[in-house]
Design a protein around this motif. Structure first.
Motif, PDB file in Angstrom:
ATOM      1  N   LEU A   1       6.179  15.043   8.404  1.00  0.00           N
ATOM      2  CA  LEU A   1       5.189  15.841   9.124  1.00  0.00           C
ATOM      3  C   LEU A   1       3.940  14.979   9.241  1.00  0.00           C
ATOM      4  CD1 LEU A   1       4.144  18.471  10.376  1.00  0.00           C
ATOM      5  CD2 LEU A   1       3.663  19.282   8.057  1.00  0.00           C
ATOM      6  N   PHE A   2       3.672  14.522  10.457  1.00  0.00           N
ATOM      7  CA  PHE A   2       2.512  13.670  10.707  1.00  0.00           C
ATOM      8  C   PHE A   2       1.424  14.481  11.407  1.00  0.00           C
ATOM      9  CE2 PHE A   2       5.979  10.421  10.853  1.00  0.00           C
ATOM     10  CZ  PHE A   2       5.610   9.746   9.713  1.00  0.00           C
ATOM     11  N   ASN A   3       0.182  14.133  11.098  1.00  0.00           N
ATOM     12  CA  ASN A   3      -0.984  14.776  11.720  1.00  0.00           C
ATOM     13  C   ASN A   3      -0.948  16.290  11.579  1.00  0.00           C
ATOM     14  OD1 ASN A   3      -2.034  12.225  12.705  1.00  0.00           O
ATOM     15  ND2 ASN A   3      -0.347  12.293  14.168  1.00  0.00           N
ATOM     16  N   ALA A   4      -0.537  16.737  10.419  1.00  0.00           N
ATOM     17  CA  ALA A   4      -0.464  18.178  10.170  1.00  0.00           C
ATOM     18  C   ALA A   4      -1.859  18.773  10.092  1.00  0.00           C
ATOM     19  CB  ALA A   4       0.274  18.445   8.862  1.00  0.00           C
TER      20      ALA A   4
ATOM     21  N   ALA B   1       0.845  -1.198   0.000  1.00  0.00           N
ATOM     22  CA  ALA B   1       0.000   0.000   0.000  1.00  0.00           C
ATOM     23  C   ALA B   1       0.881   1.249   0.000  1.00  0.00           C
ATOM     24  CB  ALA B   1      -0.893  -0.017   1.231  1.00  0.00           C
ATOM     25  N   ASP B   2       0.345   2.331  -0.549  1.00  0.00           N
ATOM     26  CA  ASP B   2       1.040   3.624  -0.547  1.00  0.00           C
ATOM     27  C   ASP B   2       0.921   4.213   0.853  1.00  0.00           C
ATOM     28  OD1 ASP B   2       1.594   3.321  -3.243  1.00  0.00           O
ATOM     29  OD2 ASP B   2      -0.111   4.514  -3.893  1.00  0.00           O
ATOM     30  N   THR B   3       1.900   3.903   1.689  1.00  0.00           N
ATOM     31  CA  THR B   3       1.851   4.327   3.085  1.00  0.00           C
ATOM     32  C   THR B   3       3.230   4.687   3.603  1.00  0.00           C
ATOM     33  OG1 THR B   3       2.135   2.079   3.909  1.00  0.00           O
ATOM     34  CG2 THR B   3      -0.132   2.845   3.653  1.00  0.00           C
ATOM     35  N   VAL B   4       3.226   5.358   4.733  1.00  0.00           N
ATOM     36  CA  VAL B   4       4.424   5.569   5.526  1.00  0.00           C
ATOM     37  C   VAL B   4       4.096   5.084   6.931  1.00  0.00           C
ATOM     38  CG1 VAL B   4       3.787   7.986   6.007  1.00  0.00           C
ATOM     39  CG2 VAL B   4       6.150   7.232   6.338  1.00  0.00           C
ATOM     40  N   SER B   5       5.020   4.366   7.549  1.00  0.00           N
ATOM     41  CA  SER B   5       4.780   3.874   8.908  1.00  0.00           C
ATOM     42  C   SER B   5       5.803   4.480   9.857  1.00  0.00           C
ATOM     43  CB  SER B   5       4.833   2.343   8.958  1.00  0.00           C
ATOM     44  OG  SER B   5       6.108   1.879   8.595  1.00  0.00           O
ATOM     45  N   TYR B   6       5.298   4.806  11.050  1.00  0.00           N
ATOM     46  CA  TYR B   6       6.144   5.412  12.070  1.00  0.00           C
ATOM     47  C   TYR B   6       5.537   5.131  13.444  1.00  0.00           C
ATOM     48  CZ  TYR B   6       8.678   8.866  14.811  1.00  0.00           C
ATOM     49  OH  TYR B   6       9.458   9.474  15.759  1.00  0.00           O
TER      50      TYR B   6
ATOM     51  N   GLY C   1       4.632   2.571  15.118  1.00  0.00           N
ATOM     52  CA  GLY C   1       3.514   1.645  15.225  1.00  0.00           C
ATOM     53  C   GLY C   1       2.257   2.071  14.490  1.00  0.00           C
ATOM     54  N   LYS C   2       2.297   3.184  13.786  1.00  0.00           N
ATOM     55  CA  LYS C   2       1.127   3.660  13.052  1.00  0.00           C
ATOM     56  C   LYS C   2       1.457   3.710  11.572  1.00  0.00           C
ATOM     57  CE  LYS C   2      -0.431   6.505  16.880  1.00  0.00           C
ATOM     58  NZ  LYS C   2      -0.548   7.866  17.384  1.00  0.00           N
ATOM     59  N   SER C   3       0.419   3.546  10.756  1.00  0.00           N
ATOM     60  CA  SER C   3       0.566   3.600   9.313  1.00  0.00           C
ATOM     61  C   SER C   3      -0.307   4.727   8.772  1.00  0.00           C
ATOM     62  CB  SER C   3       0.145   2.265   8.704  1.00  0.00           C
ATOM     63  OG  SER C   3       0.378   2.256   7.333  1.00  0.00           O
ATOM     64  N   TYR C   4       0.256   5.506   7.854  1.00  0.00           N
ATOM     65  CA  TYR C   4      -0.436   6.653   7.275  1.00  0.00           C
ATOM     66  C   TYR C   4      -0.456   6.513   5.759  1.00  0.00           C
ATOM     67  CZ  TYR C   4       0.843   8.591  11.859  1.00  0.00           C
ATOM     68  OH  TYR C   4       1.023   8.794  13.200  1.00  0.00           O
ATOM     69  N   ASP C   5      -1.575   6.839   5.144  1.00  0.00           N
ATOM     70  CA  ASP C   5      -1.709   6.743   3.690  1.00  0.00           C
ATOM     71  C   ASP C   5      -0.951   7.857   2.980  1.00  0.00           C
ATOM     72  OD1 ASP C   5      -3.312   4.509   3.843  1.00  0.00           O
ATOM     73  OD2 ASP C   5      -5.186   5.653   3.792  1.00  0.00           O
ATOM     74  N   LEU C   6      -0.410   7.513   1.824  1.00  0.00           N
ATOM     75  CA  LEU C   6       0.176   8.483   0.900  1.00  0.00           C
ATOM     76  C   LEU C   6      -0.633   8.408  -0.384  1.00  0.00           C
ATOM     77  CD1 LEU C   6       3.979   7.737   1.425  1.00  0.00           C
ATOM     78  CD2 LEU C   6       2.668   9.682   2.314  1.00  0.00           C
ATOM     79  N   ALA C   7      -0.899   9.554  -1.015  1.00  0.00           N
ATOM     80  CA  ALA C   7      -1.762   9.554  -2.192  1.00  0.00           C
ATOM     81  C   ALA C   7      -1.183  10.296  -3.382  1.00  0.00           C
ATOM     82  CB  ALA C   7      -3.118  10.174  -1.839  1.00  0.00           C
ATOM     83  N   LYS C   8      -0.175  11.130  -3.161  1.00  0.00           N
ATOM     84  CA  LYS C   8       0.356  11.924  -4.269  1.00  0.00           C
ATOM     85  C   LYS C   8       1.778  12.358  -3.965  1.00  0.00           C
ATOM     86  CE  LYS C   8      -2.279  15.675  -2.264  1.00  0.00           C
ATOM     87  NZ  LYS C   8      -3.429  16.521  -2.487  1.00  0.00           N
TER      88      LYS C   8
ATOM     89  N   PRO D   1      12.390   4.039  13.365  1.00  0.00           N
ATOM     90  CA  PRO D   1      12.338   3.801  11.920  1.00  0.00           C
ATOM     91  C   PRO D   1      11.149   4.499  11.258  1.00  0.00           C
ATOM     92  CG  PRO D   1      11.678   1.827  13.103  1.00  0.00           C
ATOM     93  CD  PRO D   1      12.096   2.831  14.134  1.00  0.00           C
ATOM     94  N   ILE D   2      11.391   4.960  10.052  1.00  0.00           N
ATOM     95  CA  ILE D   2      10.366   5.538   9.183  1.00  0.00           C
ATOM     96  C   ILE D   2      10.458   4.759   7.881  1.00  0.00           C
ATOM     97  CG2 ILE D   2       9.574   7.588   7.948  1.00  0.00           C
ATOM     98  CD1 ILE D   2      11.113   9.234  10.088  1.00  0.00           C
ATOM     99  N   LYS D   3       9.411   4.023   7.556  1.00  0.00           N
ATOM    100  CA  LYS D   3       9.416   3.203   6.344  1.00  0.00           C
ATOM    101  C   LYS D   3       8.208   3.556   5.506  1.00  0.00           C
ATOM    102  CE  LYS D   3      11.748  -0.681   8.518  1.00  0.00           C
ATOM    103  NZ  LYS D   3      11.731  -2.121   8.758  1.00  0.00           N
ATOM    104  N   GLY D   4       8.394   3.496   4.178  1.00  0.00           N
ATOM    105  CA  GLY D   4       7.264   3.820   3.340  1.00  0.00           C
ATOM    106  C   GLY D   4       7.397   3.335   1.920  1.00  0.00           C
ATOM    107  N   PHE D   5       6.276   3.436   1.209  1.00  0.00           N
ATOM    108  CA  PHE D   5       6.182   3.009  -0.179  1.00  0.00           C
ATOM    109  C   PHE D   5       5.183   3.918  -0.877  1.00  0.00           C
ATOM    110  CE2 PHE D   5       4.082   0.659  -3.555  1.00  0.00           C
ATOM    111  CZ  PHE D   5       5.153   0.087  -4.234  1.00  0.00           C
ATOM    112  N   TYR D   6       5.550   4.317  -2.094  1.00  0.00           N
ATOM    113  CA  TYR D   6       4.632   5.097  -2.931  1.00  0.00           C
ATOM    114  C   TYR D   6       4.842   4.679  -4.379  1.00  0.00           C
ATOM    115  CZ  TYR D   6       2.657   8.900  -5.653  1.00  0.00           C
ATOM    116  OH  TYR D   6       1.941   9.630  -6.570  1.00  0.00           O
TER     117      TYR D   6
END
Length: 182
Positions: free
Chosen positions: A125-128, A30-35, A37-44, A167-172
């Motif tokens: 920048l999380f929860n901006a 999925a297009d996400t970034v994790s930090y 213990g939480k995962s956040y969506d990336l869309a663009k 760790p900060i991991k992600g995929f887009y």
């Protein structure tokens, strides 16, 4: 009995063939970034190209990845400001080619040498919430960004560490809007 055995073999073979088929959701993460213990969506995403800053240096291209709620406002065809709520990831990268991110691995360069295939600055920048001016900012201090490209579609995978050691991991995977700031 022979027909039953043949029929059983056909079903088993069909099951093996079909189990090897996967749709896109099963193949690509999925297009996400994790930090933390939480995962956040990336869309663009978009790239801001500053060109080659000096002889022997890479082409400075800033990479931004954002959630769908983050809005990039333009003025005269260039990014001017952001608004909305969500997540934003930033990498100051140095490409070996002009006008795009060259495929390859970009390693963090704490010396900020600006050589090709490195990045020297990154932030999350999380929860901006741009209306209230709140959010959680974490500076990246090590890691790598892997860039793949097929025509106009980029696949960006990153594994980094912030200044707290988390760790900060992600995929887009998708298109990146290009801005020429040279």
């Amino acid at each position: 009995m022979l027909n039953f055995t043949k029929l059983l073999c056909v079903f088993m073979l069909a099951g093996l063939v079909l189990s090897g088929c996967k749709d896109k959701e099963e193949v690509d993460p999925a297009d996400t970034v994790s930090y933390d213990g939480k995962s956040y969506d990336l869309a663009k995403g978009f790239m801001l190209d500053y060109g080659q800053l000096g002889t022997g240096q890479g082409h400075n291209i800033d990479l931004y990845l954002a959630s769908s709620e983050i809005i990039i406002h333009e003025k005269a065809g260039m990014p001017d400001s952001t608004s909305g709520k969500g997540q934003l990831i930033f990498f100051e990268m140095f490409s070996s080619v002009p006008n795009s991110l060259a495929p390859g691995t970009y390693n963090f360069d704490a010396l900020q040498s600006a050589v090709a295939s490195t990045f020297d600055f990154g932030e999350t920048l999380f929860n901006a919430n741009y209306q209230t001016g709140t959010g959680e900012i974490y500076r990246i201090v090590s890691g790598k960004v892997i860039v793949e490209k097929n025509k106009d579609i980029y696949t960006i995978t990153f594994e980094c560490v912030d200044y707290l050691g988390k760790p900060i991991k992600g995929f887009y995977k998708g298109a990146l809007k290009y801005y020429d700031a040279r």
